[in-house]
Design an enzyme around this catalytic site. Structure first.
Site, mmCIF file in Angstrom:
data_model
loop_
_atom_site.group_PDB
_atom_site.id
_atom_site.type_symbol
_atom_site.label_atom_id
_atom_site.label_comp_id
_atom_site.label_asym_id
_atom_site.label_seq_id
_atom_site.Cartn_x
_atom_site.Cartn_y
_atom_site.Cartn_z
ATOM 1 N N LYS A 151 -108.845 53.516 -54.895
ATOM 2 C CA LYS A 151 -108.212 52.193 -54.781
ATOM 3 C C LYS A 151 -109.350 51.173 -54.650
ATOM 4 C CE LYS A 151 -104.212 50.371 -52.268
ATOM 5 N NZ LYS A 151 -103.579 49.686 -53.367
HETATM 6 N N1 PMP Z 1 -100.131 52.129 -57.716
HETATM 7 C C1 PMP Z 1 -100.970 51.107 -57.540
HETATM 8 C C2 PMP Z 1 -101.812 50.663 -58.667
HETATM 9 C C3 PMP Z 1 -101.070 50.481 -56.274
HETATM 10 O O1 PMP Z 1 -101.904 49.474 -56.086
HETATM 11 C C4 PMP Z 1 -100.235 50.936 -55.231
HETATM 12 C C5 PMP Z 1 -100.327 50.304 -53.867
HETATM 13 N N2 PMP Z 1 -99.909 48.984 -53.861
HETATM 14 C C6 PMP Z 1 -99.343 51.978 -55.484
HETATM 15 C C7 PMP Z 1 -99.343 52.566 -56.740
HETATM 16 C C8 PMP Z 1 -98.436 52.492 -54.409
HETATM 17 O O2 PMP Z 1 -99.159 53.260 -53.490
HETATM 18 P P1 PMP Z 1 -98.766 53.318 -51.932
HETATM 19 O O3 PMP Z 1 -97.386 53.840 -51.860
HETATM 20 O O4 PMP Z 1 -99.755 54.263 -51.359
HETATM 21 O O5 PMP Z 1 -98.893 51.940 -51.401
#
Ligand code: PMP
Length: 290
Positions: A151
């Site tokens: 991320k």
């Molecule tokens: N995909 C992307 C590209 C993201 O940035 C996020 C988080 N906002 C998610 C999926 C969802 O992940 P999470 O449930 O861990 O927030």
């Protein structure tokens, strides 16, 4: 008491939370972040978020001087200090200050900050009437170029996808892999419901290992719903019984149309609605207290 930000080991007022323009997080997007949520003074899946953050740091070979346990304690302290009942927490670790070259070795000390605030990603009505989405023109970063589990602070790929959504008059867009399979949305994972079971894309093709996605898979299993990881072509979305998105900020949100084509007759599906309720219950009860 003003709004306090944790910045490099100190708590500072929002107005004084400033970092250098030579920080490589700003110059190159060289860093990792997490978006975390707290409900009723409990942080949802904090360890999973921290595991992902530290795995991301390892993947980009950024050695943080703060242990995972110390960072966890600082997150809880930031929440307490701001006296937040419900919150959205942003944790950011950058490569730190360096020179104008790319070389990360010239950044001796990472920058770490924690913001605890509130967020409402989509207007409330979308949770009951559902979200229309489109397929973005922009393709998801190829996993060989950018590991999808990282991320990173460089979110331009998602921002270009978000602009495709905005151009189409919607709030979210599905991003396909370079060879045309469904990866995820710009900031959410995607699920379809078919024959009572769930299908969601595998991470390796270019989607984040979502914490909300994993929570939903666990909730589904408890309800006797199986989840398979599938390489989905857009056509398979159009014939799905239901579709929904998951994310820390979005939680679980129903999709009612894709590129103008209706899904589940243009209203949130029954299984999706049940998942929204189950997730909301889980979020209230499962978390690290502060
Ligand atoms: N995909 C992307 C590209 C993201 O940035 C996020 C988080 N906002 C998610 C999926 C969802 O992940 P999470 O449930 O861990 O927030």
């Amino acid at each position: 008491m003003g709004f306090k930000i944790f910045l490099d080991g100190e708590f500072v007022d929002k107005e004084n939370a400033k970092i250098s323009i030579f920080d490589h997080g700003l110059l190159y997007g060289d860093g990792i972040f997490e978006g975390i949520r707290a409900y009723g003074r409990k942080v949802f899946r904090l360890d999973a978020h921290l595991d992902r953050l530290y795995a991301g740091l390892k993947a980009i070979r950024l050695e943080l001087y703060m242990s995972q346990e110390e960072l966890k304690a600082n997150i809880l302290k930031t929440l307490k200090m701001n006296d937040l009942y419900d919150a959205y927490i942003r944790v950011v670790v950058t490569r730190g200050v360096g020179d104008l070259g790319l070389d990360p070795r010239k950044c001796p000390k990472p920058t770490v900050f924690i913001i605890a605030d509130k967020i409402a990603l989509y207007p409330e009505e979308f949770y009951t009437i559902g979200l229309p989405i489109v397929i973005a023109k922009t393709r998801r970063n190829h996993p060989a170029s950018m590991p999808p589990e990282v991320k990173s602070l460089n979110y331009l790929n998602s921002i270009l996808g978000k602009m495709d959504a905005i151009d189409a008059g919607t709030d979210e867009a599905i991003m396909l892999t370079t060879d045309g399979y469904v990866a995820e949305c710009t900031g959410d994972n995607i699920f379809i419901v078919k024959g009572g079971n769930f299908s969601t894309p595998p991470h390796e093709i270019g989607s984040l290992d979502g914490i909300t996605q994993n929570a939903v898979i666990e909730l589904a299993a408890k309800a006797g719903i199986e989840t398979s990881r599938d390489m989905l072509k857009p056509d398979e979305l159009f014939t799905a019984d239901e579709c929904f998105l998951t994310g820390t900020a979005a939680e679980v949100i129903p999709v009612i149309s894709i590129d103008g084509k209706m899904i589940s007759d243009g209203v949130p599906g029954k299984i999706t609605t049940a998942m929204i309720a189950a997730f909301s219950e889980l979020a209230k009860t499962d978390g690290v207290e502060y």
